[in-house]
Design an enzyme around this catalytic site. Structure first.
Site, PDB file in Angstrom:
ATOM      1  N   GLU A  90       0.844  -1.204   0.000  1.00 19.90           N
ATOM      2  CA  GLU A  90       0.000   0.000   0.000  1.00 19.90           C
ATOM      3  C   GLU A  90       0.876   1.251   0.000  1.00 19.90           C
ATOM      4  O   GLU A  90       0.489   2.301  -0.484  1.00 19.90           O
ATOM      5  CB  GLU A  90      -0.905   0.016   1.241  1.00 19.90           C
ATOM      6  CG  GLU A  90      -2.202  -0.730   1.063  1.00 19.90           C
ATOM      7  CD  GLU A  90      -2.007  -2.183   0.686  1.00 19.90           C
ATOM      8  OE1 GLU A  90      -2.268  -2.497  -0.478  1.00 19.90           O
ATOM      9  OE2 GLU A  90      -1.579  -2.995   1.525  1.00 19.90           O
ATOM     10  N   ASN A 104      -1.314  -7.357  -4.259  1.00 19.81           N
ATOM     11  CA  ASN A 104      -1.685  -6.292  -5.192  1.00 19.81           C
ATOM     12  C   ASN A 104      -0.478  -5.494  -5.676  1.00 19.81           C
ATOM     13  O   ASN A 104       0.614  -5.598  -5.125  1.00 19.81           O
ATOM     14  CB  ASN A 104      -2.666  -5.339  -4.513  1.00 19.81           C
ATOM     15  CG  ASN A 104      -2.105  -4.761  -3.214  1.00 19.81           C
ATOM     16  OD1 ASN A 104      -2.113  -5.432  -2.196  1.00 19.81           O
ATOM     17  ND2 ASN A 104      -1.610  -3.546  -3.264  1.00 19.81           N
ATOM     18  N   ASP A 139      -6.517  -3.503  -5.644  1.00 19.27           N
ATOM     19  CA  ASP A 139      -5.960  -4.148  -4.448  1.00 19.27           C
ATOM     20  C   ASP A 139      -6.562  -5.551  -4.298  1.00 19.27           C
ATOM     21  O   ASP A 139      -6.844  -6.011  -3.203  1.00 19.27           O
ATOM     22  CB  ASP A 139      -6.186  -3.294  -3.185  1.00 19.27           C
ATOM     23  CG  ASP A 139      -5.590  -3.922  -1.931  1.00 19.27           C
ATOM     24  OD1 ASP A 139      -4.651  -4.727  -2.045  1.00 19.27           O
ATOM     25  OD2 ASP A 139      -6.070  -3.604  -0.829  1.00 19.27           O
TER      26      ASP A 139
HETATM   27 CA    CA Z   1      -3.112  -4.816  -0.188  1.00 21.47          CA
END
Ligand code: CA
Length: 719
Positions: free
Chosen positions: A210, A291, A336
């Protein structure tokens, strides 16, 4: 075994001695278990037949989380009572699955701490604190959690939030070795996953996609902590040449050509933050790859290419790290949607023949059954309502995406979303019923293209705007209010799924999303905790609720079952938190969550939790000063960029109620001066000016006024 035997004889249970081989109480000398964690490859290979113990993360290498114990069944589960409990030192999330080996329970807890308890009494044998720096918390996307430990040859092996892999002497609780697993200490890597061990090697990955990191998985010698091999999941900067890693060859052959633009600048993601599964039948290692970083495919790879191995399951040779096969669930991932979720191994009759399969219920909402010898997709059907794809094409293995799902021409409200139709919360399989029990959820999120993308190293860098109004009329003007409304639509359930027919068999509706992992037992029960703090037993056949226990704090972790002195126990950790836990504001009167617990139950256990009085959160605390509209608007933008990701629920302080909100100097001292760094609130002076910090105070003040009005109106006022 002398002391334990004497105790048993005195107690008059001599008949049990015949049973008491590995299922006995811990043979303790001065509080330390003798021959502790005596786990080797033979024992792990035969774990299925070792009913008393839970020696690895998913109990056996298949990670089915099925306990063959059946003393506790539908007939007597009504008499299940607390046997003991152990209070933890924090109210942060507890996600770990404990191990039990020969009467000793070992588990990790929040902040990567480790504890060993007598599994019969809960007595603490030792505790180990790796002293993770508080400031590291700001790199943790999803709370300072840890999901578990591994056991090997007298050692308990665990990973820490700041990227170390550590081996602890299972007898003494003392450090044996410690290895830094990170390729780069300045990047925002974290580790929350449980290591897995096979043939003397420990396997571990990491998280951080992230914020912006490059994913990889590594193997270390379990005796020394020395690196054996490393496999990167995404390519790095081509100008820097090969990595000298097990992944080099497949990058040249296959992966690098699936990337476009200057992807390496953003570190590309693809972290292996949870599932790593060893397959002793085929000598393969399956890793779940996450992701992209940033999430937005447009920014990450100029909107082109499949971006291998994002959103994939990759099979590796566990001895060398060499690539064997892969299956990519989400080519060109942009939501994601990773494939980190639990990988479960089984042999199932599919299309008329017995096949060695792996199964996964990843975030994107489809249940995948894959032939694990070849990597061929056998079936994939939606296990919740899915709006981003029509179906998965079995010929190509690719999803048929719905128009608009990539939010190129406007906002798209995806369900499931980044929070996952199923997250890390373990599912379980009962070979008797043939069903998989999955803690599922439907949590929508609005995705849209950002006006601009400001990549800031070490901070959240999704490249997605989540604050746009979803398509359709009747949306509140205030973005925070829209977000609260969206969250209120979120649902959670316990789903019983037939993986052969790819069909739902029953479901139990929970009040909210983000509920506990599941355990299946030969007593034909399913155990699962929920968000409200209940630990529940359901009939594996029908989903009928047969028992429950209130554990104070919400339960998200996976339960286990074990046997000591011939008695079956069920154990679970309470402690709400993790990504959705942090993001879910309390309903009704706001409380400060209690500390987590380790809880063990047995028939007529006879123990009780002491009475607990909820601790109410302080009331909204708007300052009496007034701020300009411009300040509030600037503050909102900065708050959404830097603060909202943590300060959004009940575990991390709700700033609208903060005592510091009325004190400009103290506020500056924390946001700019870093006065609460030890508690995880680092200085943001590299990203925010003191004018920005004051603007954030203005925005929170504005929100606090609204909260105060709401609380006065509803009568649910915090005191
Ligand atoms: Ca993630």
């Amino acid at each position: 075994m002398h002391q334990a035997k004497q105790k048993l004889l005195v107690a008059g249970f001599s008949a049990l001695l015949a049973l008491c081989v590995s299922a006995c109480a811990p043979d303790t000398i001065g509080g330390s278990p003798k021959n502790a964690a005596a786990v080797d490859q033979n024992r792990l290979n035969a774990a299925d037949k070792d009913h008393a113990n839970w020696m690895s993360y998913g109990r056996t290498y298949s990670e089915q989380r099925f306990s063959p114990l059946k003393e506790i069944s539908a007939a007597n589960v009504g008499q299940l009572e607390l046997a003991w409990y152990h209070e933890l030192d924090t109210n942060r999330g507890q996600e770990a699955t404990p191990l039990v080996i020969d009467g000793v329970l070992y588990t990790s807890t929040a902040w990567s701490k480790i504890v060993a308890l007598n599994a019969m009494t809960g007595e603490e044998l030792w505790a180990y604190d790796p002293k993770v720096p508080g400031a590291k918390a700001v790199h943790a996307c999803c709370d300072v959690v840890n999901r578990g430990v591994a056991a090997w040859n007298g050692k308990i092996i665990s990973a820490t939030l700041d990227g170390r892999l550590i081996a602890i002497d299972a007898k003494t609780g003392k450090l044996v070795w410690s290895t830094n697993t990170l390729i780069d200490d300045t990047s925002p890597y974290t580790i929350t996953g449980a290591p897995r061990v096979a043939n003397g090697k420990v396997f571990i990955g990491n998280g951080g996609a992230e914020l912006g990191v490059r994913g990889y998985v590594s193997a270390f010698d379990a005796e020394t902590g020395k690196l054996a091999w490393r496999f990167f999941t995404v390519p790095g900067d081509p100008a820097k040449g090969p990595d000298n890693a097990a992944s080099d060859e497949i990058f040249n052959k296959l992966a690098r050509s699936t990337w476009f633009g200057e992807y390496w600048k953003y570190k590309t993601g693809g972290t292996v933050w949870d599932s790593i599964v060893y397959d002793p039948e085929l000598n393969q290692l399956y890793i779940g790859v996450g992701n992209g970083s940033p999430w937005n495919h447009q920014i990450r790879s100029a909107g082109k290419g499949d971006n291998l191995f994002l959103g994939s399951i990759v099979a590796l040779n566990p001895d060398t790290g060499a690539y064997i096969w892969h299956y990519q669930a989400n080519p060109g991932e942009t939501w994601d949607f990773g494939n980190n979720q639990q990988i479960m191994l089984a042999t199932l009759p599919i299309k008329g023949k017995k096949q060695k399969v792996l199964m996964q219920a990843p975030k994107n909402g489809f249940y995948y059954v894959i032939n694990r010898e070849t990597g061929q997709l056998l079936s994939a059907e939606p296990y919740v309502a899915v709006n981003w794809a029509e179906r998965i094409d079995l010929e190509t293995g690719r999803p048929i995406e719905k128009p608009g799902a990539r939010f190129l021409d406007g906002p798209f409200m995806a369900s499931p979303s980044a929070l996952g139709a199923h997250a890390w919360h373990p599912m379980s399989f009962n070979p008797g019923t043939g069903l998989v029990y999955i803690p599922t959820q439907e949590v929508p999120l609005v995705y849209s293209q950002p006006k601009e993308f400001d990549y800031i190293p070490g901070r959240w860098n999704t490249g997605v705007n989540f604050m746009a109004p979803p398509p359709g009329p009747g949306q509140p003007e205030d973005a925070a209010e829209r977000m609260r409304l969206l969250r209120s639509k979120a649902k959670g359930h316990l789903l019983a799924w037939d993986p052969i027919k790819q069909k739902e068999v029953w479901r139990v509706q929970y009040d909210r999303p983000w509920n506990g992992g599941t355990l299946s037992t030969a007593g034909n029960l399913v155990f699962a905790g929920d968000q409200k703090g209940f630990f529940n037993a359901f009939s594996a056949e029908t989903g009928q609720q047969l028992w429950r226990f209130q554990a104070r704090s919400g339960i998200i972790a996976g339960p286990i079952s074990y046997q000591v002195n011939g008695e079956q126990y069920i154990a679970v950790m309470s402690g709400h938190g993790g990504s959705v836990g942090m993001a879910t504001p309390p309903r009704g009167r706001a409380t400060i969550p209690p500390n987590g617990l380790i809880l063990a139950f047995k028939i007529k256990g006879g123990a009780k939790l002491p009475d607990y009085q909820p601790v109410y959160a302080p009331p909204a605390n708007p300052p009496s000063e007034s701020f300009t509209k411009e300040q509030v608007a600037l503050g909102e933008a900065k708050y959404q960029r830097f603060c909202a990701i943590c300060h959004r629920g009940s575990i991390i302080p709700d700033l609208r109620r903060s005592g510091v909100l009325t004190n400009k100097e103290a506020w500056q001292g924390i946001v700019i001066g870093g006065n609460l760094t030890d508690r995880g609130m680092v200085s943001f002076k590299d990203n925010l000016s003191s004018v920005d910090a004051e603007a954030i105070r203005a925005y929170i003040a504005d929100q606090a006024v609204k909260l105060k009005q709401q609380e006065e109106k509803s009568g649910v006022q915090s005191k």
